[in-house]
Motif scaffolding. Structure first.
Motif, PDB file in Angstrom:
ATOM      1  N   CYS A 138      33.537  41.554  55.629  1.00 57.74           N
ATOM      2  CA  CYS A 138      34.716  41.480  54.762  1.00 57.74           C
ATOM      3  C   CYS A 138      35.616  42.705  54.874  1.00 57.74           C
ATOM      4  O   CYS A 138      36.824  42.605  54.637  1.00 57.74           O
ATOM      5  CB  CYS A 138      34.288  41.322  53.296  1.00 57.74           C
ATOM      6  N   GLY A 139      35.042  43.883  55.213  1.00 52.99           N
ATOM      7  CA  GLY A 139      35.836  45.097  55.144  1.00 52.99           C
ATOM      8  C   GLY A 139      36.115  45.452  53.696  1.00 52.99           C
ATOM      9  O   GLY A 139      35.442  44.993  52.778  1.00 52.99           O
ATOM     10  N   TYR A 140      37.112  46.307  53.471  1.00 51.06           N
ATOM     11  CA  TYR A 140      37.525  46.681  52.118  1.00 51.06           C
ATOM     12  C   TYR A 140      36.312  47.042  51.253  1.00 51.06           C
ATOM     13  O   TYR A 140      36.088  46.459  50.185  1.00 51.06           O
ATOM     14  CB  TYR A 140      38.329  45.551  51.459  1.00 51.06           C
ATOM     15  N   ARG A 166      35.775  45.309  47.821  1.00 46.11           N
ATOM     16  CA  ARG A 166      36.857  45.700  46.929  1.00 46.11           C
ATOM     17  C   ARG A 166      37.857  44.545  46.851  1.00 46.11           C
ATOM     18  O   ARG A 166      38.171  43.931  47.857  1.00 46.11           O
ATOM     19  CB  ARG A 166      37.519  46.961  47.486  1.00 46.11           C
ATOM     20  N   PHE A 167      38.331  44.248  45.645  1.00 46.00           N
ATOM     21  CA  PHE A 167      39.252  43.116  45.537  1.00 46.00           C
ATOM     22  C   PHE A 167      40.635  43.515  46.005  1.00 46.00           C
ATOM     23  O   PHE A 167      41.214  44.501  45.547  1.00 46.00           O
ATOM     24  CB  PHE A 167      39.342  42.601  44.103  1.00 46.00           C
ATOM     25  N   THR A 168      41.178  42.744  46.930  1.00 46.22           N
ATOM     26  CA  THR A 168      42.573  42.868  47.342  1.00 46.22           C
ATOM     27  C   THR A 168      43.135  41.465  47.506  1.00 46.22           C
ATOM     28  O   THR A 168      42.424  40.549  47.932  1.00 46.22           O
ATOM     29  CB  THR A 168      42.737  43.623  48.676  1.00 46.22           C
ATOM     30  N   GLU A 169      44.394  41.299  47.172  1.00 49.33           N
ATOM     31  CA  GLU A 169      45.022  39.993  47.285  1.00 49.33           C
ATOM     32  C   GLU A 169      45.076  39.542  48.739  1.00 49.33           C
ATOM     33  O   GLU A 169      44.900  38.361  49.037  1.00 49.33           O
ATOM     34  CB  GLU A 169      46.428  40.044  46.682  1.00 49.33           C
ATOM     35  N   ARG A 170      45.329  40.463  49.645  1.00 52.70           N
ATOM     36  CA  ARG A 170      45.402  40.091  51.059  1.00 52.70           C
ATOM     37  C   ARG A 170      44.081  39.518  51.535  1.00 52.70           C
ATOM     38  O   ARG A 170      44.047  38.459  52.182  1.00 52.70           O
ATOM     39  CB  ARG A 170      45.800  41.316  51.893  1.00 52.70           C
ATOM     40  N   GLY A 193      30.120  45.505  42.852  1.00 53.49           N
ATOM     41  CA  GLY A 193      31.520  45.843  43.049  1.00 53.49           C
ATOM     42  C   GLY A 193      32.467  45.139  42.095  1.00 53.49           C
ATOM     43  O   GLY A 193      32.312  45.168  40.867  1.00 53.49           O
ATOM     44  N   ASP A 194      33.466  44.459  42.676  1.00 55.15           N
ATOM     45  CA  ASP A 194      34.481  43.743  41.899  1.00 55.15           C
ATOM     46  C   ASP A 194      34.118  42.271  41.707  1.00 55.15           C
ATOM     47  O   ASP A 194      34.969  41.384  41.816  1.00 55.15           O
ATOM     48  CB  ASP A 194      35.842  43.843  42.610  1.00 55.15           C
ATOM     49  N   HIS A 195      32.870  41.995  41.387  1.00 54.73           N
ATOM     50  CA  HIS A 195      32.394  40.605  41.329  1.00 54.73           C
ATOM     51  C   HIS A 195      33.196  39.760  40.340  1.00 54.73           C
ATOM     52  O   HIS A 195      33.447  38.572  40.579  1.00 54.73           O
ATOM     53  CB  HIS A 195      30.904  40.562  40.987  1.00 54.73           C
TER      54      HIS A 195
END
Length: 334
Positions: A138-140, A166-170, A193-195
């Motif tokens: 996933c990266g980020y 990490r949550f990102t819109e992209r 994380g940002d679950h």
């Protein structure tokens, strides 16, 4: 399709068909335009060589950039540093992928580059399209998970997000283009994380062992109980591997011979099998017993949360490596 082995079948809901908007495109442009501004208040490490890329003093030594772009980043004085600038376009792209994946945003370029917009579109990254198709990095990486790696798996019975990036819109839009997420499997409590953001955005159901449920994960939809194993698809099995934490669980993808291990077992920078004693939160001896359990499963890939990926030629080589590792470690914690 039912979740077998201890809890009921969830109702499958297709992910929201979100589309790219001018807002998300503008956010990408702002990322590139503010690259230099983001360096404000951060000190460039003197260990960096001169050139386009550098690492700042807020690096947490998570190792992400060093395995993503080993030609560029090296560990120097307990942190990462740029020890050689990219010498070709492939190396530059890898360095930019590491920049986006850094959990503390500690990697920078001396000047903004629009190339970052192209690199954003590459995630999630296929790990090996020939050998393990449909398995992505996933990266980020998230600082809340100390830079742990998360994975995305496409599957005919519903796609799976393994641990939380990490949550990102992209990234969310890119994952939706691949079919969205049915389950978010959390290997253990450290790498969640940002679950919550991912669950709401993807409308997916989270899976975590009850032994690792805390206040921040109390609303997880599916809590595993007991010692399993549990099947979440005809060829996807959850294996209970306590030791690192009480509720550590591995995901076994049988046809591709892949084991997602969280922080249970991983490869070291020296390419040996390893596990963390200093961060063990339950019992080292129990963790070793759980590692021995893996001799019963046929896999050739270890994809961990922390640490390096490990590949084996076949199951025999995997078992030989596990036996040698256990022979070294078990007497120390008998």
């Amino acid at each position: 399709m039912a979740l077998r082995g201890g809890f009921l079948c969830p109702t499958y809901r297709l992910p929201n068909p979100f589309s790219f908007t001018s807002r998300s495109r503008d956010a990408g442009r702002r990322f590139a335009e503010s690259a230099t501004a983001a360096v404000a208040g951060r000190r460039k490490r003197p260990q960096n060589v001169e050139g386009e890329f550098f690492v700042d003093h807020l690096c947490i030594d998570c190792d992400t950039c060093r395995w993503m772009a080993p030609e560029v980043f090296t560990r120097v004085d307990d942190m990462s540093a740029v020890t050689r600038q990219p010498s070709c376009e492939e190396e530059r792209i890898k360095a930019l992928q590491a920049l986006l994946s850094c959990p503390t945003s500690s990697i920078h370029t001396e000047r903004p580059t629009n190339k970052i917009l192209e690199v954003q579109k590459m995630f999630p990254l296929p790990i090996d399209e020939q050998k393990i198709p449909g398995v992505y990095h996933c990266g980020y990486h998230s600082e809340r998970s100390y830079g742990a790696t998360s994975y995305f798996v496409t599957h005919p019975e519903g796609n799976i997000l393994v641990d939380s990036p990490r949550f990102t819109e992209r990234l969310a839009c890119n994952i939706e283009m691949l079919g969205g997420v049915r389950y978010m499997f959390l290997t253990h409590k450290d790498d969640v994380g940002d679950h919550e953001k991912w669950s709401k955005r993807m409308r997916c159901e989270r899976i975590l062992h009850s032994g690792d449920v805390e206040i921040s994960t109390a609303d997880v939809e599916k809590k595993l109980c007991g010692e399993g194993p549990w099947d979440i698809a005809t060829d996807l099995k959850l294996i209970y591997t306590p030791g690192h934490t009480e509720g550590s669980v591995c995901l076994y993808y049988k046809p591709l011979k892949v084991l997602f291990t969280g922080d249970h077992l991983y490869g070291s920078e020296e390419s040996d099998l390893a596990f963390s004693v200093i961060y063990n939160q339950q019992s080292v001896s129990l963790q070793l017993k759980s590692i021995r359990k893996l001799l019963d499963f046929d896999f050739e890939w270890i994809l961990p949360g922390h640490g390096r990926r490990v590949t084996f030629r076949d199951n025999q080589e995997k078992n030989s490596a596990l036996e040698a590792f256990l022979a070294r470690q078990e007497p120390l914690y008998a």
